[in-house]
Each structure stands twice: as C-alpha cells, then as structure tokens.
Write an enzyme that holds these catalytic residues in place. Sequence first.
Site, mmCIF file in Angstrom:
data_model
loop_
_atom_site.group_PDB
_atom_site.id
_atom_site.type_symbol
_atom_site.label_atom_id
_atom_site.label_comp_id
_atom_site.label_asym_id
_atom_site.label_seq_id
_atom_site.Cartn_x
_atom_site.Cartn_y
_atom_site.Cartn_z
ATOM 1 N N HIS A 19 152.571 -46.303 -66.314
ATOM 2 C CA HIS A 19 152.630 -47.506 -65.448
ATOM 3 C C HIS A 19 153.425 -48.764 -66.068
ATOM 4 O O HIS A 19 152.431 -49.356 -66.907
ATOM 5 C CB HIS A 19 151.492 -48.222 -64.631
ATOM 6 C CG HIS A 19 152.205 -48.511 -62.965
ATOM 7 N ND1 HIS A 19 151.381 -48.779 -61.888
ATOM 8 C CD2 HIS A 19 152.249 -49.675 -63.278
ATOM 9 C CE1 HIS A 19 151.960 -49.450 -61.141
ATOM 10 N NE2 HIS A 19 152.421 -50.257 -62.166
ATOM 11 N N ASP A 23 162.176 -53.149 -65.414
ATOM 12 C CA ASP A 23 162.861 -54.778 -65.023
ATOM 13 C C ASP A 23 161.922 -55.002 -65.376
ATOM 14 O O ASP A 23 162.183 -56.806 -65.665
ATOM 15 C CB ASP A 23 163.501 -54.793 -63.830
ATOM 16 C CG ASP A 23 162.297 -54.768 -62.815
ATOM 17 O OD1 ASP A 23 161.654 -53.812 -63.153
ATOM 18 O OD2 ASP A 23 162.634 -55.195 -61.730
ATOM 19 N N GLY A 181 156.364 -53.955 -54.925
ATOM 20 C CA GLY A 181 156.309 -54.864 -54.736
ATOM 21 C C GLY A 181 154.746 -55.711 -53.554
ATOM 22 O O GLY A 181 154.196 -55.035 -54.151
ATOM 23 N N GLU A 211 146.192 -53.463 -55.463
ATOM 24 C CA GLU A 211 146.474 -54.692 -56.464
ATOM 25 C C GLU A 211 146.262 -55.707 -56.036
ATOM 26 O O GLU A 211 145.009 -55.819 -55.708
ATOM 27 C CB GLU A 211 147.795 -54.451 -56.817
ATOM 28 C CG GLU A 211 148.097 -55.524 -57.674
ATOM 29 C CD GLU A 211 149.289 -54.986 -58.834
ATOM 30 O OE1 GLU A 211 149.862 -55.838 -59.516
ATOM 31 O OE2 GLU A 211 149.507 -54.507 -57.484
#
Length: 362
Positions: A19, A23, A181, A211
């Site tokens: 993971h 970017d 996102g 998360e």
Amino acid sequence: MTTPLTLENISQAPKALLHDHLDGGLRPSTVLELAGQYGYDDLPADDVDELATFFRTAAHSGSLVRYLEPFAHTVGVMQTAEALHRVAFECVEDLAGDNVVYAEVRFAPELHIEGGMGLDAVVDAVLAGFADGEKAAASAGRTITVRCLVTAMRHAARSREIAELAIRFRDRGVVGFDIAGAEAGYPPTRHLDAFEYMRGNNARFTIHAGEAFGLPSIHEAIAFCGADRLGHGVRIVDDITVAPDGQVKLGRLAAILRDKRIPLELCPSSNVQTGAVASIAEHPFDLLARTRFRVTVNTDNRLMSDTTMSQEMLRLVEAFGYGWSDLARFTINAMKSSFIPFDERLALIDDVIKPRYAVLAG
C-alpha cells in the site's frame, strides 16, 4: 548473535510493500523542480525544506479529507509523460534504497490527464518509469520488483473505465485495481460494476475501506464487492472486544475477515495523521497481529508521512516490542498477499525474505 533492532539494521532487512501511493511519495526536491519545469505556480513554498514541512504538517490534520488536500500539489506536477516517468523511476529508486524487494505502487490515472494525455499513455509512462527504475536498481546491486495497481476515485464515476484499463495492462505490469478517496458518502457499492468486471476477468482488487469510515465500509467491501484485500481496514477493531482478563472476542465481521485470511494493508503513521487512531502505541496493529489477522506493514504516502518502510517497522518495534521473527512474519504476510503469481511469491519468500531474516535473527 541477534542483530540489534535499530533503524540502520532494519533498513538492511528485505521488505514487501502493498500500500503505497505514487502521488504521495515524491521527493520534495522533485516537486519543486517539476513545478518549475511545467509552470505550476501554486506550491505553498519555494524551498525544499519548507515544502517538506508543509506536506508533513498538512498531513497531520486528524481528518482524512484534510489529509488528502496537499495531493493537489503533487498531482499538479504529474501531468506529462516525462514527469510521470521521473516520479515512477525515483519511487523505485527510493524503495530499493530501503531494501524493499517487492512493491505494489498505486495511482489514479484519471488524475493525470489535465495536460492532455490519455489514460493509456499515463499508465504507459508510469510502467516505463518502474521498469527503468528496476534496471537501475539492479545495476546498483539492489533487486526489486515493482508492480502497479490502478486506482479509481470513489467520488467520481470512472471506476468501470479504470477497471478496464487494469485488464488491458494486466500483462504489462498492472496486477490489480483499487478505489480510493474520501470514504464518507462514497461507499464501495457505488462501484459494483467495476468490481464485477474485475471478478469476471479473474483479476484481483483491493478496496480502501475502514480507514476514516467504520464497519459498514468494511462489510460492503467484503460481502458485496468481494475485495481480495482491504486498504487500511483499521476500523475492524470496532468489531473486537477485549475483556478485562485479556480475553479477545471477535464479532462476526471480524471473524470472517480473519477466517478468510483477508489481508489488512495497515499504515500506522498515516492512520495517526488522519485521526483513525490516536497514536502508534494505541494502534490496533498489535491486537490484530496477536489474534492472527493477516496484518501487513505499509507506508501509504511516504512524502506526507515523512516515512519509509524501515521507519514504519521501527515505530512498531518501539511500540510493541517486536523482534526479527515478527518483522519476518509481517513481511511474509505481505508477500503471500501480493497479486503476482504464486510461484513468484514463493520464490521471494523462500530465496530472499526467509534467508535474510534468519541471518538478522542470529
């Protein structure tokens, strides 16, 4: 004799990373240089150290939504084939320097078309950067395998298109698919078509879930979407009860997650920054490891978290007293959970990871 568990020694251990966002891992100096080359004028600082401090400080927000805001700057300088190639190349170089021997690095192609590139050209540029980075690392005496996960943004409506992209490039370095996102308001089930397409093509995928959002996100990812792995998944702890005598009881969701050996891509430092957990010491990583969930150690965003795999491992060692055998287990967990063919996984485990940890453990 057992090798001391210092940062320097941990950096010599082989690591597997599942993971890591492309970017979210740029060098601050590269961000500055690319901004100058391509006329990106929105950076909050024009000094390398100040820029690094900005990313680190902005990420320590206590909120996933605010944590994601600085990505506008990294994505902003990744809009050409040359920039994407450079960032991908340097990613491999940095990971190899930390003795990562296998990595799956993810990125969202749809975020890199503002300069007029098509999705296929974006993926081509990144894969070329990875391939050239692998060759350069090998020439420097560091062997690393880097594969790609293509990510769809969960607030957008291009997930099926990105899933199709994953299948088009499946024999050229793309090994899976992901959605990422802000979680709240954008459940995984909005993208069922993409997940069904991946399953229909016998392809693998992971889902960011559990998360910032809780158990419903994890339940949907597993029960309805069929995720092979969970990106983060840290909120599964909400379905685990620890009695005063230390007895651990799993709820039904936690039990099936453990029983099916669904891997958790845990990112300790990032979880603290986004407010998912209060501190490394209070991270449920150790509880999950002790109760035999398939836990893995990951960086998430090396720039924003100012971290490396070695630093993540050291923080866990300091918080929970882990030894080399524990770090070996977490690394093998990651390698077992990777999306490359079984024989390739086994070769890295048996020929690289186990022998090198055996030496470190004495």
